[in-house]
Design an enzyme around this catalytic site. Sequence first.
Site, PDB file in Angstrom:
ATOM      1  N   LEU A  90       0.888  -1.121   0.109  1.00 18.55           N
ATOM      2  CA  LEU A  90      -0.076  -0.104   0.097  1.00 18.55           C
ATOM      3  C   LEU A  90       0.999   1.251   0.052  1.00 18.55           C
ATOM      4  CD1 LEU A  90      -2.688  -1.267   2.629  1.00 18.55           C
ATOM      5  CD2 LEU A  90      -2.859  -1.241   0.154  1.00 18.55           C
ATOM      6  N   CYS A  91       0.257   2.333  -0.390  1.00 19.06           N
ATOM      7  CA  CYS A  91       0.977   3.958  -0.485  1.00 19.06           C
ATOM      8  C   CYS A  91       1.659   3.808   1.013  1.00 19.06           C
ATOM      9  CB  CYS A  91      -0.416   4.874  -0.519  1.00 19.06           C
ATOM     10  SG  CYS A  91       0.270   6.236  -0.337  1.00 19.06           S
ATOM     11  N   PRO A  92       3.035   4.344   0.733  1.00 19.36           N
ATOM     12  CA  PRO A  92       3.497   4.901  -0.423  1.00 19.36           C
ATOM     13  C   PRO A  92       4.676   3.986  -0.918  1.00 19.36           C
ATOM     14  CG  PRO A  92       4.919   5.570   1.713  1.00 19.36           C
ATOM     15  CD  PRO A  92       3.557   4.601   2.103  1.00 19.36           C
TER      16      PRO A  92
ATOM     17  N   ASP B   6      -2.790  -1.755  -5.348  1.00 25.12           N
ATOM     18  CA  ASP B   6      -3.098  -0.634  -4.365  1.00 25.12           C
ATOM     19  C   ASP B   6      -3.928   0.364  -5.266  1.00 25.12           C
ATOM     20  OD1 ASP B   6      -3.306   1.516  -2.552  1.00 25.12           O
ATOM     21  OD2 ASP B   6      -0.948   2.326  -2.736  1.00 25.12           O
TER      22      ASP B   6
END
Length: 74
Positions: free
Chosen positions: A13-15, A40
């Site tokens: 997931l981010c980042p 994501d």
Amino acid sequence: MPHDFRLDVKGTLCPIPVIKAKKMLAKMSAGQKLLIETTDPVAQIDIPHMCNQLGFTLLETAAVDGGHKFLVQK
């Protein structure tokens, strides 16, 4: 999507997708292409934004089962 390098960041997931893409692109030569595969949903915003900020060319974006693929040229 013909490419020189492939980055599989599915399940992160981010980042993380952007961080790993930046690291890989830093090692590549100008003109080479990186295929980024991600699950994501925020990557739809983050990858194009990274390209705009850092001067990379987003050649192609494709929705695939469970995620997206991005083709970025350095």
